[in-house]
Design a protein around this motif. Structure first.
Motif: not given
Lengths: 221, 419
Positions: B119-125, B166-174
């Motif tokens: 979606g609108i979230k990105t990250g370097a993994f 990864v989950k923490l930065s790409l997903y909302d809590k819960g």
């Protein structure tokens, strides 16, 4: 221990019968203590024979000597030699302990001997709570506890005043009356005459060996 | 030995001079305390360093490709080459005693550019193409869903297992993670599992910002053909990877047409060798702890022996009386040796208890103030306590032996004459 050897005894030959009360007399240095130590298996003679109750005593190692001492001999010393952190009863029971007699029986038997020397009420007292005469009586009870063949007394009255000395001699005479063999080393004439036989030692040899009429110590008490 | 009179006598003798007994006991107490603390400190260091190794299978080597440094078979030096999948097969076929041979590929990674979007979230993994066995070599805990399996490899499924980071930065809590899609360099992957790695010295955080996808999918999606980035090779338990290392390297050299004497073309890291080096360090530390501890203990034991000699001297007359009354010399010897052992064991036990208390205190402080680098959970095992007790009994025996000998060496008649 010293490198200079000294011949103290130079030929002693005598036999003590069962039930005798023998005094060994002599001035200091006459060898009476050495003789007693040899009889007590605390010391060994350079040569000669020693037979106790038909058993030849020679070439003993320490373990065997300890066993014989425990079985055949009772010691009474001039300085009492009680173990001072043990009560009178425990002191009397010691030879029985070394025979591995169970605790209960040991104490019963020890108590019997304490009673015999008239110190039953003092059984739980430590030696330093007793008078000299009482200490010597405890020591005599201890010497008798293992029912030895022979009682060896080395100056038993040496550290006591004359009244107490007579009390102790009276006790020894009574024990002798029961049939026990007793050898007493002394240098006091009156004490020696309370025995039935006196052996006079001088410079390591027997100068006189005579039977005497026993003076009962109870006359003086 | 378990005889009331004997124990009475032991207590009688030892309590007759409290101060002296306590001072003597302190020597042994101190010795065993030092031994316990040294061993615990060594163990703490060992635990700390072991934690740095984490859960990684230590009987493992990693092997990657570098530039060749020698010309060979018409090929120039300085050539860049890649391992191929058939190298993996060749190693599996020709080297015995290997447990896992895992080819791996990687995309992105530490300080890389953003490569994953949702979606609108990105990250370097770091994105790894892997075989299912990798979970045994670099252990992780699956927190939801599942890890890779052989069918994923065979069918080149576009699936991903993501770390908790990864989950923490790409997903909302819960938010539900399983079944959702993430885009790795423009390719969609379905998330089928999440994992957690044990923290090892702070690397756990980084370790949980990784994404695992099937090796075959990786090769196809990111255009790697049959190239292999590097390999993680683990040997069976009981045989070391170090022993087969040379064979593995010579196989890939032959396959990749590298000069047999080219020492720099194949890069590798032998974890087992490193691990063994550290292991031998632990061994040396244990040795030093025992050495120093036992020497300190020895001085305590000599103190005991010394006091026993004095006690025997003081009791010479008593011993003489007892021997005149017919006590077996062995019994006297036993008595003195038992006194010595009893004193050593009691003071040693006090030392062990105090040491345990001390370690407990250190652990409490460590717990309260957070972890310290390279030091973790200092402790001594039960086997150390048993060993310490054995040392105590033996040293008590030795300490009592000479005095006991001297006690029965004196002739009873001389002992009686002592005033």
């Amino acid at each position: 221990m010293g490198s200079n050897s000294l011949h103290v005894l130079k030929g002693i030959n005598f036999t003590a019968e069962s039930g005798e009360l023998v005094a060994i007399m002599g001035s200091s240095g006459s060898g009476k203590s050495t003789l007693l130590n040899i009889l007590g298996m605390l010391d060994e003679a350079d040569s000669g024979e020693y037979t106790l109750d038909g058993v030849p005593i020679k070439n003993l190692n320490e373990t065997k000597a300890a066993k014989y001492r425990n079985k055949f001999l009772g010691f009474v010393f001039q300085s009492f030699n009680l173990i001072n952190y043990k009560s009178a009863l425990e002191n009397v029971a010691l030879p029985l302990y070394y025979q591995r007699i169970p605790r209960k029986e040991r104490q019963e038997r020890a108590m019997k001997y304490l009673e015999q020397v008239g110190l039953k009420e003092w059984a739980t007292h430590l030696p330093n709570e007793l008078s000299g005469g009482q200490k010597q009586r405890v020591a005599i009870a201890r010497a008798m506890a293992a029912e030895p063949k022979v009682l060896l007394a080395d100056e038993p009255t040496g550290a006591l005043d004359s009244t107490t000395s007579y009390e102790v001699m009276d006790l020894l005479q009574k024990i002798n009356d029961l049939g026990n063999t007793i050898l007493v080393v002394t240098h006091e004439n009156d004490i020696a005459h309370m025995c039935k036989r006196i052996i006079y030692l001088k410079d390591g040899v027997i100068v006189k060996d005579e039977k005497v009429k026993q003076v009962r110590a109870s006359e003086y008490v | 030995m378990f005889n009331r009179d004997r124990w009475n006598e032991i207590l009688e003798v030892l309590t007759s001079n409290w101060f002296r007994t306590a001072l003597t006991a302190f020597g042994v107490f101190w010795g065993i305390l030092i031994l316990i603390i040294l061993l615990a400190a060594g163990k703490g260091l060992e635990n700390g360093i072991r934690a740095d190794f984490g859960d990684i299978a230590t009987n493992t080597m990693f092997m990657w490709s570098r530039n060749t440094t020698k010309a060979y078979m018409g090929l120039p030096k300085g050539r860049r080459y890649n391992y191929k999948l058939d190298d993996v097969q060749a190693i599996k076929d020709n080297v015995p005693n290997l447990r896992f041979v895992s080819p791996r590929n990687r995309l992105g990674g530490f300080q890389g550019a953003n490569n994953v979007t949702r979606g609108i979230k990105t990250g370097a993994f770091a994105v790894y193409g892997d075989y299912p066995e990798i979970i045994n070599q670099d252990p992780m805990t699956i927190t939801s869903g599942r890890f890779l399996n052989q069918s994923d490899i065979n069918e080149k499924r576009k699936i991903a297992i993501i770390g908790e980071g990864v989950k923490l930065s790409l997903y909302d809590k819960g938010e539900e993670v399983i079944g959702t899609y993430i885009k790795i360099q423009g390719v969609n992957f379905m998330v089928i599992g999440t994992y957690k790695k044990k923290s090892n010295n702070g690397d756990g955080e980084e370790g949980m910002k990784e994404i695992y996808i099937p090796f075959t999918t990786f090769s196809q999606a990111f255009n790697r053909a049959d190239n292999v980035g590097w390999m993680a090779i683990t040997a069976n338990d009981g045989s070391s990877i170090t022993a087969v290392k040379d064979k593995i390297i010579s196989i890939v050299k032959q396959n990749r047409k590298i000069h047999p004497d080219d020492k720099r073309a194949v890069g590798y890291f032998d974890l087992y060798e490193q691990y063994n080096r550290v292991e031998s360090l632990f061994g040396a530390m244990g040795f030093i702890a025992y050495f120093v501890g036992i020497l300190v203990l020895l001085s305590g034991v000599i103190g005991v022996s010394n006091i026993m000699l004095i006690v025997v001297k003081e009791r010479t007359k008593e011993i003489g009386i007892r021997r005149a009354l017919g006590e077996d010399p062995w019994s006297i010897k036993l008595q003195i040796v038992m006194e010595s052992i009893f004193l050593t064991i009691i003071s040693g036990m006090a030392g062990i208890s105090f040491g345990a208390l001390f370690i407990y205190g250190i652990n409490a402080v460590l717990e309260a103030n957070g972890p310290i680098d390279m030091f973790l959970n200092p402790s001594v095992g039960l086997e150390v306590v048993v060993a310490a007790l054995a040392i105590l009994v033996i040293s008590g025996l030795l300490a009592g032996f000479i005095p006991a000998q001297s006690a029965i060496k004196v002739r009873p008649i001389d002992a009686l004459r002592t005033e």
